[in-house]
Design a protein around this motif. Structure first.
Motif, PDB file in Angstrom:
ATOM      1  N   ARG A 122      38.708  40.676  47.976  1.00  0.00           N
ATOM      2  CA  ARG A 122      40.081  40.587  48.230  1.00  0.00           C
ATOM      3  C   ARG A 122      41.046  39.107  49.149  1.00  0.00           C
ATOM      4  O   ARG A 122      40.571  39.567  49.956  1.00  0.00           O
ATOM      5  N   PRO A 123      41.492  38.967  48.604  1.00  0.00           N
ATOM      6  CA  PRO A 123      42.425  38.438  49.408  1.00  0.00           C
ATOM      7  C   PRO A 123      43.069  39.102  50.122  1.00  0.00           C
ATOM      8  O   PRO A 123      43.334  40.629  49.450  1.00  0.00           O
ATOM      9  N   PRO A 124      43.527  38.495  51.571  1.00  0.00           N
ATOM     10  CA  PRO A 124      43.847  39.602  52.219  1.00  0.00           C
ATOM     11  C   PRO A 124      45.178  40.427  51.824  1.00  0.00           C
ATOM     12  O   PRO A 124      46.229  41.038  52.335  1.00  0.00           O
ATOM     13  N   GLN A 125      46.027  39.519  50.416  1.00  0.00           N
ATOM     14  CA  GLN A 125      47.954  39.594  50.139  1.00  0.00           C
ATOM     15  C   GLN A 125      47.033  38.677  48.768  1.00  0.00           C
ATOM     16  O   GLN A 125      46.547  38.529  48.442  1.00  0.00           O
ATOM     17  N   VAL A 126      48.615  39.477  48.064  1.00  0.00           N
ATOM     18  CA  VAL A 126      48.421  38.516  46.842  1.00  0.00           C
ATOM     19  C   VAL A 126      48.920  37.478  46.668  1.00  0.00           C
ATOM     20  O   VAL A 126      49.996  37.185  47.456  1.00  0.00           O
ATOM     21  N   ARG A 127      47.791  36.365  46.472  1.00  0.00           N
ATOM     22  CA  ARG A 127      48.591  35.339  46.160  1.00  0.00           C
ATOM     23  C   ARG A 127      48.608  34.460  45.504  1.00  0.00           C
ATOM     24  O   ARG A 127      49.337  32.919  45.341  1.00  0.00           O
ATOM     25  N   HIS A 128      49.397  35.395  43.975  1.00  0.00           N
ATOM     26  CA  HIS A 128      49.738  34.203  43.062  1.00  0.00           C
ATOM     27  C   HIS A 128      50.230  35.457  42.566  1.00  0.00           C
ATOM     28  O   HIS A 128      50.418  36.759  42.266  1.00  0.00           O
ATOM     29  N   CYS A 129      51.109  34.719  40.784  1.00  0.00           N
ATOM     30  CA  CYS A 129      51.513  35.826  40.073  1.00  0.00           C
ATOM     31  C   CYS A 129      51.604  34.450  39.127  1.00  0.00           C
ATOM     32  O   CYS A 129      51.516  33.534  38.757  1.00  0.00           O
ATOM     33  N   ILE A 130      52.031  35.673  37.456  1.00  0.00           N
ATOM     34  CA  ILE A 130      52.190  34.531  36.313  1.00  0.00           C
ATOM     35  C   ILE A 130      53.663  34.393  36.111  1.00  0.00           C
ATOM     36  O   ILE A 130      53.806  36.202  35.872  1.00  0.00           O
ATOM     37  N   ALA A 131      53.087  32.997  35.279  1.00  0.00           N
ATOM     38  CA  ALA A 131      54.716  33.388  35.084  1.00  0.00           C
ATOM     39  C   ALA A 131      54.397  31.845  33.955  1.00  0.00           C
ATOM     40  O   ALA A 131      53.732  30.890  33.775  1.00  0.00           O
ATOM     41  N   PRO A 132      56.100  31.700  33.700  1.00  0.00           N
ATOM     42  CA  PRO A 132      55.921  31.214  32.274  1.00  0.00           C
ATOM     43  C   PRO A 132      55.873  29.625  32.840  1.00  0.00           C
ATOM     44  O   PRO A 132      56.183  29.130  33.985  1.00  0.00           O
ATOM     45  N   SER A 133      55.611  29.053  31.705  1.00  0.00           N
ATOM     46  CA  SER A 133      55.379  27.377  32.213  1.00  0.00           C
ATOM     47  C   SER A 133      55.891  26.457  31.510  1.00  0.00           C
ATOM     48  O   SER A 133      55.065  26.662  30.202  1.00  0.00           O
TER      49      SER A 133
ATOM     50  N   SER B  85      50.943  29.499  42.865  1.00  0.00           N
ATOM     51  CA  SER B  85      50.431  30.331  44.348  1.00  0.00           C
ATOM     52  C   SER B  85      52.155  30.975  44.558  1.00  0.00           C
ATOM     53  O   SER B  85      53.203  30.609  44.502  1.00  0.00           O
ATOM     54  N   THR B  86      51.942  31.936  45.292  1.00  0.00           N
ATOM     55  CA  THR B  86      53.205  32.758  45.675  1.00  0.00           C
ATOM     56  C   THR B  86      53.217  32.541  47.319  1.00  0.00           C
ATOM     57  O   THR B  86      54.146  32.965  47.507  1.00  0.00           O
ATOM     58  N   GLN B  87      52.451  31.508  47.847  1.00  0.00           N
ATOM     59  CA  GLN B  87      52.375  31.682  49.327  1.00  0.00           C
ATOM     60  C   GLN B  87      51.536  29.600  49.308  1.00  0.00           C
ATOM     61  O   GLN B  87      51.168  29.466  48.853  1.00  0.00           O
ATOM     62  N   ASP B  88      51.747  29.047  50.245  1.00  0.00           N
ATOM     63  CA  ASP B  88      51.115  28.015  51.156  1.00  0.00           C
ATOM     64  C   ASP B  88      49.758  28.800  50.970  1.00  0.00           C
ATOM     65  O   ASP B  88      49.312  29.316  52.517  1.00  0.00           O
ATOM     66  N   LEU B  89      48.992  27.057  50.507  1.00  0.00           N
ATOM     67  CA  LEU B  89      47.860  27.688  50.693  1.00  0.00           C
ATOM     68  C   LEU B  89      46.703  26.338  51.333  1.00  0.00           C
ATOM     69  O   LEU B  89      47.303  25.844  51.310  1.00  0.00           O
ATOM     70  N   GLY B  90      45.803  26.484  51.878  1.00  0.00           N
ATOM     71  CA  GLY B  90      44.789  25.603  52.435  1.00  0.00           C
ATOM     72  C   GLY B  90      43.577  25.660  51.851  1.00  0.00           C
ATOM     73  O   GLY B  90      43.914  26.488  50.848  1.00  0.00           O
TER      74      GLY B  90
END
Length: 237
Positions: free
Chosen positions: A73-84, A92-97
């Motif tokens: 698992r990622p160390p914290q939740v890094r995504h969400c599902i939303a309308p696009s 993404s809910t945070q900056d990712l590398g």
């Protein structure tokens, strides 16, 4: 379809989940990892996949070193599902590398990319044209996948039917239609030792994420293939 057309009958045999000495090409409906009759999602938060597999595939899965491993698992939740702009999207809910794990989970349903079915060209003295053969293939595929979906736990089955179906006008049933709309083809290998992230650094700008299948945990892992900003939509194609 001819009015008297009927699907061929299946002979289903219930066997112990740990049996592996199936003929290579025998279709097996099975739960991966094996699930105890009294086991619930509270007992196993990693959940299970309902699978329609050939005998040789089930043997390979159960023989995977370290199987069944827990899901990374990622160390914290890094995504969400939303309308696009394309319906519902993953953001993404945070900056990712590059190489960051976005999410990992087991698929609801697994079936062969080239699922062998037995819709005939001739049926009870009637010759089926190409369109009728296509309908027969879809009907048999729907029947086979329904057996697997009916085996799901209620919450997993509900989640499956909440998936979008873009094949409502081509003869696909509600199960096959959702499978065709949402499936991702994955190559199974149970002997890979290479770090999955090694191949991500040479990726281009688009898309910004990719899936890797981890055999030991029987899970799909979604990795960033380029830097992703918080709030940015995630694409795999």
């Amino acid at each position: 379809m001819p009015k008297d057309y009927k699907l061929g009958e299946l002979e289903l045999v219930i066997q112990d989940a740990n049996i592996v000495d199936y003929p290579d090409e025998l279709i097996v409906f099975t739960t991966i990892p094996p699930q105890r009759m009294d086991e619930t999602s509270a007992d196993n938060p990693d959940l299970w996949s309902e699978c329609l597999l050939y005998g040789k595939a089930k043997r390979a899965i159960l023989a995977t070193p370290g199987f069944p491993a827990p899901i990374l698992r990622p160390p914290q939740v890094r995504h969400c599902i939303a309308p696009s702009a394309y319906g519902m999207g993953l953001f993404s809910t945070q900056d990712l590398g590059i190489g960051d794990l976005i999410l990992a989970e087991r698929p609801l349903l697994v079936y062969p990319t080239m699922m062998r079915i037995h819709a005939p060209m001739y049926h009870r003295g009637l010759q089926l044209d190409s369109a009728q053969q296509g309908c027969a293939h879809l009907d048999e595929g729907e029947r086979n996948l329904k057996i697997a979906v009916d085996r799901m736990m209620p919450e997993a089955r509900s989640a499956y039917f909440e998936l979008h179906d873009s094949h409502t006008e081509d003869g696909s049933g509600p199960i096959m239609g959702r499978a065709r709309t949402n499936s991702i083809a994955l190559k199974f290998s149970n002997n890979s030792t290479k770090d999955e992230r090694d191949s991500l650094r040479l990726s281009g700008l688009h898309p910004n994420a990719t899936f890797r299948f981890h055999a030991a945990s029987f899970s799909c892992r979604l990795y960033a293939t380029r830097p992703i900003k918080a709030g940015e939509e995630i694409f795999i194609s």
